[in-house]
Write an enzyme that holds these catalytic residues in place. Structure first.
Site, short mmCIF file in Angstrom:
data_model
loop_
_atom_site.label_atom_id
_atom_site.label_comp_id
_atom_site.label_asym_id
_atom_site.label_seq_id
_atom_site.Cartn_x
_atom_site.Cartn_y
_atom_site.Cartn_z
N ILE A 26 0.80 -1.22 -0.11
CA ILE A 26 0.14 -0.03 0.03
C ILE A 26 0.99 1.39 -0.03
N GLN A 74 3.32 2.87 -5.44
CA GLN A 74 2.81 3.59 -6.44
C GLN A 74 1.44 3.24 -6.45
N ALA A 95 6.29 -6.11 -3.70
CA ALA A 95 7.22 -7.19 -4.37
C ALA A 95 8.40 -6.00 -4.16
N SER A 119 3.44 -9.49 -14.27
CA SER A 119 4.10 -8.27 -14.97
C SER A 119 4.21 -8.61 -16.50
N GLU A 125 6.98 -7.82 -17.80
CA GLU A 125 8.36 -8.34 -17.74
C GLU A 125 8.37 -10.00 -17.86
N TYR A 144 13.80 -10.80 -11.49
CA TYR A 144 12.63 -10.10 -11.29
C TYR A 144 11.49 -10.95 -12.37
N ASN A 160 3.93 -1.71 -18.28
CA ASN A 160 4.42 -0.58 -17.28
C ASN A 160 3.37 0.60 -17.15
N HIS A 161 3.42 1.20 -16.11
CA HIS A 161 2.28 2.03 -15.60
C HIS A 161 3.13 2.93 -14.83
N PHE A 187 13.07 4.36 -11.69
CA PHE A 187 12.29 4.13 -12.94
C PHE A 187 12.56 4.96 -14.02
N VAL A 188 12.71 4.46 -15.32
CA VAL A 188 13.23 5.47 -16.49
C VAL A 188 12.23 6.77 -16.47
N ARG A 228 21.77 -3.04 -18.89
CA ARG A 228 21.28 -4.31 -18.33
C ARG A 228 21.96 -5.59 -18.97
P1 NAP Z 1 6.46 -0.19 -5.91
O1 NAP Z 1 6.10 1.35 -5.71
O2 NAP Z 1 7.78 -0.56 -5.87
O3 NAP Z 1 5.93 -0.62 -4.41
C1 NAP Z 1 6.26 -2.07 -4.11
C2 NAP Z 1 5.60 -2.12 -2.60
O4 NAP Z 1 5.87 -3.61 -2.31
C3 NAP Z 1 5.86 -1.32 -1.53
O5 NAP Z 1 4.65 -0.78 -0.66
C4 NAP Z 1 6.86 -1.96 -0.72
O6 NAP Z 1 6.77 -1.66 0.89
C5 NAP Z 1 6.22 -3.34 -0.56
N1 NAP Z 1 7.05 -4.21 -0.36
C6 NAP Z 1 8.21 -4.68 -0.73
N2 NAP Z 1 8.70 -5.67 0.05
C7 NAP Z 1 7.88 -6.18 0.99
C8 NAP Z 1 8.01 -7.16 1.83
N3 NAP Z 1 8.86 -7.98 1.96
N4 NAP Z 1 6.88 -7.16 2.74
C9 NAP Z 1 5.84 -6.22 2.65
N5 NAP Z 1 5.81 -5.34 1.56
C10 NAP Z 1 6.72 -5.25 0.92
O7 NAP Z 1 5.74 -0.82 -6.95
P2 NAP Z 1 4.63 -0.68 -7.90
O8 NAP Z 1 4.88 0.19 -9.19
O9 NAP Z 1 3.18 0.27 -7.07
O10 NAP Z 1 4.20 -1.91 -8.30
C11 NAP Z 1 2.95 -2.85 -7.56
C12 NAP Z 1 3.17 -4.15 -7.99
O11 NAP Z 1 2.92 -4.32 -9.37
C13 NAP Z 1 4.41 -4.91 -7.63
O12 NAP Z 1 4.37 -6.18 -7.40
C14 NAP Z 1 5.23 -4.64 -9.38
O13 NAP Z 1 6.22 -5.54 -9.04
C15 NAP Z 1 4.03 -5.04 -10.08
N6 NAP Z 1 4.07 -4.42 -11.37
C16 NAP Z 1 4.17 -3.11 -11.56
C17 NAP Z 1 4.13 -2.57 -12.66
C18 NAP Z 1 4.52 -1.13 -13.09
O14 NAP Z 1 4.93 -0.64 -14.05
N7 NAP Z 1 4.42 -0.50 -11.91
C19 NAP Z 1 3.86 -3.31 -13.88
C20 NAP Z 1 3.51 -4.78 -13.57
C21 NAP Z 1 3.67 -5.24 -12.61
P3 NAP Z 1 7.86 -0.32 1.10
O15 NAP Z 1 7.25 0.97 1.02
O16 NAP Z 1 8.16 -0.76 2.49
O17 NAP Z 1 9.16 -0.57 0.48
O1 F7E Z 2 13.11 0.59 -17.65
C1 F7E Z 2 15.44 1.57 -19.81
C2 F7E Z 2 15.73 0.09 -19.34
O2 F7E Z 2 13.38 0.65 -14.88
C3 F7E Z 2 12.52 0.76 -18.72
C4 F7E Z 2 8.69 -2.06 -13.24
O3 F7E Z 2 7.84 -1.37 -12.89
O4 F7E Z 2 7.69 -2.24 -15.31
C5 F7E Z 2 9.15 -1.95 -14.97
O5 F7E Z 2 10.14 -2.43 -15.10
C6 F7E Z 2 13.37 0.40 -19.87
C7 F7E Z 2 14.41 -0.59 -19.96
O6 F7E Z 2 11.15 -0.32 -15.88
C8 F7E Z 2 17.41 3.81 -17.93
O7 F7E Z 2 16.88 -0.85 -19.69
C9 F7E Z 2 17.16 3.29 -20.12
O8 F7E Z 2 14.36 -1.03 -20.80
O9 F7E Z 2 11.47 2.10 -15.98
P1 F7E Z 2 12.23 0.78 -16.08
P2 F7E Z 2 11.17 -1.82 -16.42
O10 F7E Z 2 12.50 -2.50 -16.26
O11 F7E Z 2 10.35 -2.09 -17.54
C10 F7E Z 2 7.72 -3.92 -15.40
C11 F7E Z 2 6.23 -3.80 -16.19
C12 F7E Z 2 7.74 -4.16 -14.12
O12 F7E Z 2 6.89 -5.08 -13.81
C13 F7E Z 2 8.51 -3.70 -13.29
O13 F7E Z 2 8.16 -3.77 -11.67
O14 F7E Z 2 14.18 1.72 -19.65
N1 F7E Z 2 16.42 2.49 -19.38
N2 F7E Z 2 17.89 4.00 -19.38
C14 F7E Z 2 16.51 2.70 -18.16
N3 F7E Z 2 15.85 2.34 -17.08
C15 F7E Z 2 16.19 2.93 -15.85
N4 F7E Z 2 15.69 2.49 -14.71
N5 F7E Z 2 17.28 3.91 -15.57
C16 F7E Z 2 17.72 4.33 -16.71
O15 F7E Z 2 18.61 5.13 -16.78
#
Ligand code: NAP
Ligand code: F7E
Length: 318
Positions: free
Chosen positions: A8, A11, A79, A122, A124, A146, A175-176, A185-186, A275
Site C-alpha cells: 500500500i 505507487q 514486491a 507483469s 516482464e 525479477y 509498465n504504468h 524507474f526511467v 542491463r
Molecule cells: P512499488 O512502488 O515498488 O511498491 C512496492 C511495494 O511493495 C511497497 O509498498 C513496498 O513497501 C512493498 N514491499 C516490498 N517488499 C515487501 C515485503 N517483504 N513485505 C511487505 N511489503 C513489501 O511497486 P508498484 O509500481 O506500485 O507495483 C506494484 C506491484 O505491481 C508490484 O508487485 C510490481 O512488481 C507489480 N507491477 C508493477 C508494474 C509497474 O509498471 N508499476 C507493472 C507490472 C507489475 P516499502 O514501501 O516498505 O518498500
Molecule cells: O526501465 C531502460 C531500461 O526501470 C524501462 C517495473 O515497474 O515495469 C518496470 O520495469 C526501460 C528498460 O522499468 C535507463 O533498460 C534506459 O528497458 O523504468 P524501468 P522496467 O524495467 O520496464 C515492469 C512492467 C515491471 O513489472 C517492473 O516492476 O528503460 N532504461 N535508461 C533505463 N531504465 C532505468 N531504470 N534507468 C535508466 O537510466
C-alpha cells in the site's frame, strides 16, 4: 466490503487505496517494519485506512493480518519491483516477488478461502518476446531474476485457483507510471531530471538504453483494471496495456519539450545503466480486458508525461 492491500505504500497501492475508499470499502494496508516511516504516498488518506504490520517473508504475520481483517478482497501488490536490483539481489527478489506470493496464497487458503485474490503479474514475464503484440496466450520468456520471480508468482496463483478453487486472478500489467513512480524507474528519472534542469538544479540526465520500447500507461487507470478483474464472476487473467509502444528516447524528447528544452542537449549515455539481459520491446494487446471488463485507457501518453513533469517542477519549486 473490506479490502486488504499489500504494497500500500507503493505507487499502485496508493492509487488502489484511493479507488477502494471512493467505492466505500474499508481498506486495510500491509506495511513492513522500518526504522523510519515511509508513508509519503498515502499521507493524504492515512486517517481513512488501517495499517497492519506484516512482511511477505513472514508467513505467520500474513496469516495474522488476514485473520484480524477477514477481507472480502485481497490485492497482493507488494514486491521487490525494480528490475536492476533483481540482478544485485536475486535471492531476496525470489523470496519477496516469487515465494512471497505462495505465502500470501497459503495465508488466504487457511484463513479466508472465500476471499477474492488479485496477483500483480507483469509484462516482464514476456521478456524476450515470442510474439508482438503480447496477449494472455503469449509464451513467457523472462529476462531478469525479477521476471523469473514474477512468472513463478503468476503460475502459483493459477495453480491455487485450479488446486483449491480460490477466486484468484493475475493481472498481467504493462509498465504504468505516475508522479508517484519511484525515482529510479526511467520515466520518473527523466521527468524529475527535466524539472531539476529547468530549475537550474542539474545539468544532465545519465541514461542507459535509449532504444528500449515500452507500452506505458497511467497507474491511476491501471488500478481500475485490477478492481474490475476481481469483480469478474469467473476468475480469469488479463493483459492490461495501451496497445502503443514508445522508446525511452521518445519519452525523453516529449518530457523536455514540455518545458521548451531540446533533450539532445541534456541526455548523456552511460553504460552503468545498461542491463545484463535487456527487454527490448514490450507491447500489449488489451483487447480482452476492454471487451470483457469494459476497461479502457483514459490518460494519454503525452498527458501522463505532462502530469509527471508538472508534479516534479512543483515539488522542486517549494
Ligand atoms: P512499488 O512502488 O515498488 O511498491 C512496492 C511495494 O511493495 C511497497 O509498498 C513496498 O513497501 C512493498 N514491499 C516490498 N517488499 C515487501 C515485503 N517483504 N513485505 C511487505 N511489503 C513489501 O511497486 P508498484 O509500481 O506500485 O507495483 C506494484 C506491484 O505491481 C508490484 O508487485 C510490481 O512488481 C507489480 N507491477 C508493477 C508494474 C509497474 O509498471 N508499476 C507493472 C507490472 C507489475 P516499502 O514501501 O516498505 O518498500
Ligand atoms: O526501465 C531502460 C531500461 O526501470 C524501462 C517495473 O515497474 O515495469 C518496470 O520495469 C526501460 C528498460 O522499468 C535507463 O533498460 C534506459 O528497458 O523504468 P524501468 P522496467 O524495467 O520496464 C515492469 C512492467 C515491471 O513489472 C517492473 O516492476 O528503460 N532504461 N535508461 C533505463 N531504465 C532505468 N531504470 N534507468 C535508466 O537510466
Amino acid at each position: 466490503m473490506k479490502a486488504f492491500v499489500t504494497g500500500i505504500t507503493g505507487q499502485d497501492g496508493s492509487y488502489l487505496a484511493e479507488l477502494l475508499l471512493s467505492k466505500g470499502y474499508k481498506v486495510y494496508g500491509v506495511v513492513r517494519r522500518s526504522s523510519s516511516e515511509n508513508y509519503d504516498r498515502i499521507a493524504h488518506i492515512r486517517d481513512r485506512i488501517q495499517l497492519l504490520q506484516a512482511d511477505l517473508l513472514d508467513q505467520v504475520s500474513l496469516s495474522q493480518a488476514l485473520a484480524y481483517s477477514m477481507p472480502d478482497e485481497i490485492y497482493n501488490l507488494a514486491a521487490q519491483s525494480f528490475v536492476p536490483t533483481s540482478w544485485a539481489q536475486p535471492v531476496l527478489t525470489a523470496e519477496f516477488t516469487g515465494t512471497g506470493v505462495t505465502r500470501m496464497l497459503e495465508a488466504v487458503r487457511t484463513t479466508c478461502p472465500k476471499a477474492k485474490f488479485y496477483q500483480a503479474s507483469s509484462s516482464e514475464m514476456f521478456g524476450k518476446v515470442q510474439e508482438t503484440p503480447q496477449n494472455e496466450l503469449t509464451r513467457f520468456y523472462p529476462r531478469s531474476p525479477y521476471g523469473v520471480a514474477k512468472t513463478y508468482g503468476h503460475y502459483i496463483t493459477v495453480n491455487y485457483r485450479e488446486s483449491y478453487g480460490l477466486h484468484a486472478v493475475s493481472g498481467i500489467l504493462f509498465n504504468h507510471e505516475s508522479p508517484r513512480r519511484g525515482l529510479e524507474f526511467v520515466t520518473r528519472k527523466i521527468t524529475n531530471g527535466v524539472a531539476r534542469i529547468k530549475l537550474g538544479l542539474d545539468r544532465e540526465i545519465r541514461l542507459g538504453n535509449l532504444d528500449a520500447k515500452r507500452d506505458w500507461g497511467f497507474a491511476g487507470d491501471y488500478v481500475k483494471a485490477m478492481w474490475l478483474m476481481v469483480q469478474n464472476q469467473k476468475p480469469t487473467d488479463y493483459v492490461v496495456a495501451t496497445g502503443v509502444a514508445h522508446s525511452v528516447r521518445d519519452f525523453a524528447k516529449i518530457a523536455f519539450a514540455t518545458v521548451g528544452l531540446n533533450w539532445e542537449n541534456f541526455v548523456v549515455s552511460d553504460q552503468a545503466f545498461m542491463r545484463p539481459a535487456e527487454v527490448e520491446l514490450l507491447l500489449g494487446n488489451p483487447g480482452r480486458a476492454e471487451k470483457e471488463l469494459g476497461w479502457k485507457q483514459e490518460t494519454s501518453f503525452e498527458k501522463m508525461i505532462e502530469l509527471m513533469v508538472q508534479a516534479d517542477l512543483k515539488r522542486h519549486s517549494v
